[in-house]
Motif scaffolding. Structure first.
Motif, PDB file in Angstrom:
ATOM      1  N   ALA A  17       0.825  -1.209   0.000  1.00 10.67           N
ATOM      2  CA  ALA A  17       0.000   0.000   0.000  1.00 10.67           C
ATOM      3  C   ALA A  17       0.859   1.258   0.000  1.00 10.67           C
ATOM      4  O   ALA A  17       0.554   2.236  -0.701  1.00 10.67           O
ATOM      5  CB  ALA A  17      -0.917  -0.017   1.219  1.00 10.67           C
ATOM      6  N   ILE A  18       1.945   1.252   0.763  1.00 11.91           N
ATOM      7  CA  ILE A  18       2.832   2.416   0.832  1.00 11.91           C
ATOM      8  C   ILE A  18       3.491   2.659  -0.520  1.00 11.91           C
ATOM      9  O   ILE A  18       3.524   3.791  -1.024  1.00 11.91           O
ATOM     10  CB  ILE A  18       3.885   2.229   1.945  1.00 11.91           C
ATOM     11  N   HIS A  19       4.024   1.594  -1.123  1.00  9.37           N
ATOM     12  CA  HIS A  19       4.633   1.746  -2.452  1.00  9.37           C
ATOM     13  C   HIS A  19       3.601   2.238  -3.466  1.00  9.37           C
ATOM     14  O   HIS A  19       3.904   3.098  -4.308  1.00  9.37           O
ATOM     15  CB  HIS A  19       5.232   0.418  -2.915  1.00  9.37           C
ATOM     16  N   GLY A  20       2.390   1.691  -3.384  1.00  9.85           N
ATOM     17  CA  GLY A  20       1.353   2.109  -4.315  1.00  9.85           C
ATOM     18  C   GLY A  20       0.981   3.565  -4.148  1.00  9.85           C
ATOM     19  O   GLY A  20       0.863   4.308  -5.137  1.00  9.85           O
ATOM     20  N   ALA A  21       0.783   4.002  -2.914  1.00  9.11           N
ATOM     21  CA  ALA A  21       0.417   5.397  -2.652  1.00  9.11           C
ATOM     22  C   ALA A  21       1.526   6.345  -3.099  1.00  9.11           C
ATOM     23  O   ALA A  21       1.250   7.410  -3.668  1.00  9.11           O
ATOM     24  CB  ALA A  21       0.114   5.580  -1.173  1.00  9.11           C
ATOM     25  N   ARG A  22       2.768   5.965  -2.867  1.00  8.81           N
ATOM     26  CA  ARG A  22       3.884   6.827  -3.275  1.00  8.81           C
ATOM     27  C   ARG A  22       4.026   6.874  -4.794  1.00  8.81           C
ATOM     28  O   ARG A  22       4.643   7.801  -5.325  1.00  8.81           O
ATOM     29  CB  ARG A  22       5.194   6.349  -2.631  1.00  8.81           C
ATOM     30  N   SER A  23       3.464   5.879  -5.486  1.00  7.70           N
ATOM     31  CA  SER A  23       3.500   5.863  -6.956  1.00  7.70           C
ATOM     32  C   SER A  23       2.297   6.568  -7.564  1.00  7.70           C
ATOM     33  O   SER A  23       2.127   6.565  -8.782  1.00  7.70           O
ATOM     34  CB  SER A  23       3.556   4.415  -7.464  1.00  7.70           C
ATOM     35  N   GLY A  24       1.440   7.131  -6.715  1.00  7.99           N
ATOM     36  CA  GLY A  24       0.288   7.865  -7.217  1.00  7.99           C
ATOM     37  C   GLY A  24      -0.962   7.035  -7.404  1.00  7.99           C
ATOM     38  O   GLY A  24      -1.943   7.522  -7.999  1.00  7.99           O
ATOM     39  N   LEU A  25      -0.968   5.793  -6.917  1.00  5.24           N
ATOM     40  CA  LEU A  25      -2.145   4.951  -7.058  1.00  5.24           C
ATOM     41  C   LEU A  25      -3.133   5.222  -5.922  1.00  5.24           C
ATOM     42  O   LEU A  25      -2.746   5.587  -4.807  1.00  5.24           O
ATOM     43  CB  LEU A  25      -1.754   3.468  -7.038  1.00  5.24           C
ATOM     44  N   ASP A  26      -4.408   5.039  -6.231  1.00  4.53           N
ATOM     45  CA  ASP A  26      -5.465   5.122  -5.217  1.00  4.53           C
ATOM     46  C   ASP A  26      -5.564   3.753  -4.556  1.00  4.53           C
ATOM     47  O   ASP A  26      -5.972   2.777  -5.186  1.00  4.53           O
ATOM     48  CB  ASP A  26      -6.783   5.509  -5.880  1.00  4.53           C
ATOM     49  N   VAL A  27      -5.167   3.673  -3.281  1.00  5.22           N
ATOM     50  CA  VAL A  27      -5.012   2.390  -2.595  1.00  5.22           C
ATOM     51  C   VAL A  27      -5.947   2.319  -1.393  1.00  5.22           C
ATOM     52  O   VAL A  27      -6.093   3.298  -0.650  1.00  5.22           O
ATOM     53  CB  VAL A  27      -3.561   2.176  -2.118  1.00  5.22           C
ATOM     54  N   VAL A  28      -6.561   1.152  -1.197  1.00  6.40           N
ATOM     55  CA  VAL A  28      -7.366   0.863  -0.010  1.00  6.40           C
ATOM     56  C   VAL A  28      -6.911  -0.479   0.551  1.00  6.40           C
ATOM     57  O   VAL A  28      -6.668  -1.430  -0.207  1.00  6.40           O
ATOM     58  CB  VAL A  28      -8.871   0.810  -0.329  1.00  6.40           C
ATOM     59  N   VAL A  29      -6.787  -0.560   1.884  1.00  7.56           N
ATOM     60  CA  VAL A  29      -6.406  -1.798   2.557  1.00  7.56           C
ATOM     61  C   VAL A  29      -7.610  -2.324   3.332  1.00  7.56           C
ATOM     62  O   VAL A  29      -8.286  -1.569   4.035  1.00  7.56           O
ATOM     63  CB  VAL A  29      -5.231  -1.570   3.533  1.00  7.56           C
ATOM     64  N   CYS A  30      -7.882  -3.615   3.210  1.00 11.39           N
ATOM     65  CA  CYS A  30      -8.912  -4.278   4.012  1.00 11.39           C
ATOM     66  C   CYS A  30      -8.230  -5.146   5.071  1.00 11.39           C
ATOM     67  O   CYS A  30      -7.479  -6.071   4.723  1.00 11.39           O
ATOM     68  CB  CYS A  30      -9.796  -5.163   3.131  1.00 11.39           C
ATOM     69  N   LEU A 274       8.901  -7.428   1.757  1.00  4.45           N
ATOM     70  CA  LEU A 274       9.115  -6.014   1.447  1.00  4.45           C
ATOM     71  C   LEU A 274       9.654  -5.834   0.028  1.00  4.45           C
ATOM     72  O   LEU A 274       9.225  -4.938  -0.704  1.00  4.45           O
ATOM     73  CB  LEU A 274      10.079  -5.397   2.462  1.00  4.45           C
ATOM     74  N   ALA A 275      10.605  -6.683  -0.359  1.00  7.12           N
ATOM     75  CA  ALA A 275      11.158  -6.586  -1.716  1.00  7.12           C
ATOM     76  C   ALA A 275      10.101  -6.918  -2.766  1.00  7.12           C
ATOM     77  O   ALA A 275      10.010  -6.265  -3.818  1.00  7.12           O
ATOM     78  CB  ALA A 275      12.356  -7.527  -1.860  1.00  7.12           C
ATOM     79  N   SER A 276       9.278  -7.930  -2.491  1.00  2.00           N
ATOM     80  CA  SER A 276       8.227  -8.328  -3.439  1.00  2.00           C
ATOM     81  C   SER A 276       7.170  -7.243  -3.581  1.00  2.00           C
ATOM     82  O   SER A 276       6.646  -7.015  -4.680  1.00  2.00           O
ATOM     83  CB  SER A 276       7.577  -9.636  -2.979  1.00  2.00           C
ATOM     84  N   ARG A 282       5.834  -1.913  -8.982  1.00  2.00           N
ATOM     85  CA  ARG A 282       6.552  -1.490 -10.182  1.00  2.00           C
ATOM     86  C   ARG A 282       5.949  -2.152 -11.418  1.00  2.00           C
ATOM     87  O   ARG A 282       5.751  -1.493 -12.454  1.00  2.00           O
ATOM     88  CB  ARG A 282       8.040  -1.841 -10.072  1.00  2.00           C
ATOM     89  N   CYS A 283       5.647  -3.451 -11.331  1.00  2.00           N
ATOM     90  CA  CYS A 283       5.050  -4.153 -12.474  1.00  2.00           C
ATOM     91  C   CYS A 283       3.687  -3.572 -12.835  1.00  2.00           C
ATOM     92  O   CYS A 283       3.353  -3.421 -14.019  1.00  2.00           O
ATOM     93  CB  CYS A 283       4.922  -5.644 -12.165  1.00  2.00           C
ATOM     94  N   LEU A 284       2.889  -3.215 -11.821  1.00  2.00           N
ATOM     95  CA  LEU A 284       1.579  -2.623 -12.090  1.00  2.00           C
ATOM     96  C   LEU A 284       1.719  -1.250 -12.728  1.00  2.00           C
ATOM     97  O   LEU A 284       0.980  -0.910 -13.665  1.00  2.00           O
ATOM     98  CB  LEU A 284       0.763  -2.533 -10.801  1.00  2.00           C
ATOM     99  N   ARG A 285       2.643  -0.459 -12.233  1.00  2.00           N
ATOM    100  CA  ARG A 285       2.840   0.887 -12.783  1.00  2.00           C
ATOM    101  C   ARG A 285       3.281   0.827 -14.233  1.00  2.00           C
ATOM    102  O   ARG A 285       2.967   1.713 -15.023  1.00  2.00           O
ATOM    103  CB  ARG A 285       3.877   1.654 -11.948  1.00  2.00           C
TER     104      ARG A 285
END
Length: 342
Positions: A17-30, A274-276, A282-285
């Motif tokens: 979620a942190i990597h996603g948010a820092r990449s500009g993605l709209d992220v939600v955690v359940c 953490l690495a994964s 990155r793959c999604l971006r």
């Protein structure tokens, strides 16, 4: 529509979620459980995990770890390997979870107190109990319900792999070393991780079904050192080996223990998670979600090879008592193996 829905708010899910948010993605955690969530864990972070937390701007306090020590439970013979680059940390699981939760909150990532029960995929999105997202990341743990629901769990062959379990307890004693000690007995391993000025964690890995105290008796030198110390209740986890036939299923991707797990023997779980998480985002971006499977295999190759090799040696009655003496006799090999993982 949500860009990324993360199912599971443990270290792997929060890092994603942190990597996603820092990449500009709209992220939600359940995550249905309130933070911090405790679980049976060795609580030792390898240097790679410490560096990965730093790259996330996550600060967590802990006990500095200088390396690894193997100890023969019978006679105390030992072998040591020091980390060549960086240092590890002994960190309570709850403190690690609090730090990652705080970082995600600072980035504005909402955590919904909900347990996802149904996931359905469509051409351009995923639906999870009415929440719609472009992609879903399953970070829902060792026995991932999402992995099972999608038919991706591979049942291990009990003839080849005896189920192994982890049992953890904390003791109020002064750490006697700045190394993680791995005590080897005929029945299992005991991991001793310094966690603070007056606290060590002792995690026992074994295939034997017995109480924690009965298991600890297999390590007489360690049991003597811990005698009379205040202790916490026991937490358990297992079976540890969990296999997945793929890390990518359409628009659903798996990270952390949900992606597959060999064993806690080499202590690489958090570092790999953490690495994964970083590689997954990155793959999604890049619009290449299918590339994550190959990336995960590359990232986990050393962990899978070394952990699998140690488990094989552990399963051979003639080899088990020779593991620590071999590490002492060939210190450069032992040092190299530890630093491959570190």
């Amino acid at each position: 529509m949500i860009d990324l829905l993360v199912v599971g708010g443990g270290p792997a899910g929060l890092a994603t979620a942190i990597h996603g948010a820092r990449s500009g993605l709209d992220v939600v955690v359940c995550e249905p459980r309130p933070a911090p969530v405790d679980k049976a864990c060795g609580e030792g972070l390898m240097p790679a995990a410490v560096r990965a937390l730093g790259s996330l701007d996550v600060s967590v306090s802990g006990q500095t770890l200088r390396g690894i020590r193997y100890v023969d439970a019978a006679d105390g013979r030992h072998a040591e390997a020091v980390f060549r680059t960086g240092y590890g940390l002994g960190v309570r699981r709850t403190l690690l979870h609090e730090a990652l939760t705080a970082r995600a909150a600072l980035l504005g990532v909402p955590v919904v107190p909900h347990r996802v029960r149904r996931v359905t995929q469509h051409d351009g999105h995923v639906d999870a109990d009415g929440m719609t997202a472009r992609y879903l990341v399953a970070a829902d743990g060792l026995h991932s319900p999402t992995r099972r629901a999608l038919g991706l769990t591979v049942r291990p062959n009990p003839r080849r792999h005896l189920p192994r379990y982890g049992l953890r307890r904390h003791y109020a004693v002064e750490p006697w070393s700045d190394l993680v000690e791995v005590h080897w007995s005929a029945e299992g391993e005991a991991y001793v991780t310094p966690l603070g000025p007056r606290q060590v964690g002792v995690a026992i890995l074994t295939s034997r079904h017995a109480s924690y105290d009965a298991q600890l008796a297999d390590f007489p030198l360690l049991a003597h050192r811990l005698r009379g110390a205040l202790r916490t209740p026991v937490r358990g986890a297992g079976p540890l080996r969990q296999q997945a036939c793929s890390r990518v299923a359409g628009r659903v991707l798996f990270v952390g223990d949900a992606a597959g797990y060999v064993d806690a023997l080499t202590g690489e779980g958090v570092a790999l998670a953490l690495a994964s998480a970083e590689e997954l985002v990155r793959c999604l971006r890049q619009g290449r979600p299918q590339a994550y499977e190959r990336a995960w295999c590359r990232l986990s190759r050393t962990y899978r090879l070394l952990t699998g090799s140690l488990l094989w040696a552990r399963s051979q009655p003639r080899l088990t008592p020779r593991i620590t003496p071999a590490a002492a006799r060939f210190p450069l090999v032992f040092q190299h193996a530890v630093n491959l993982l570190a």
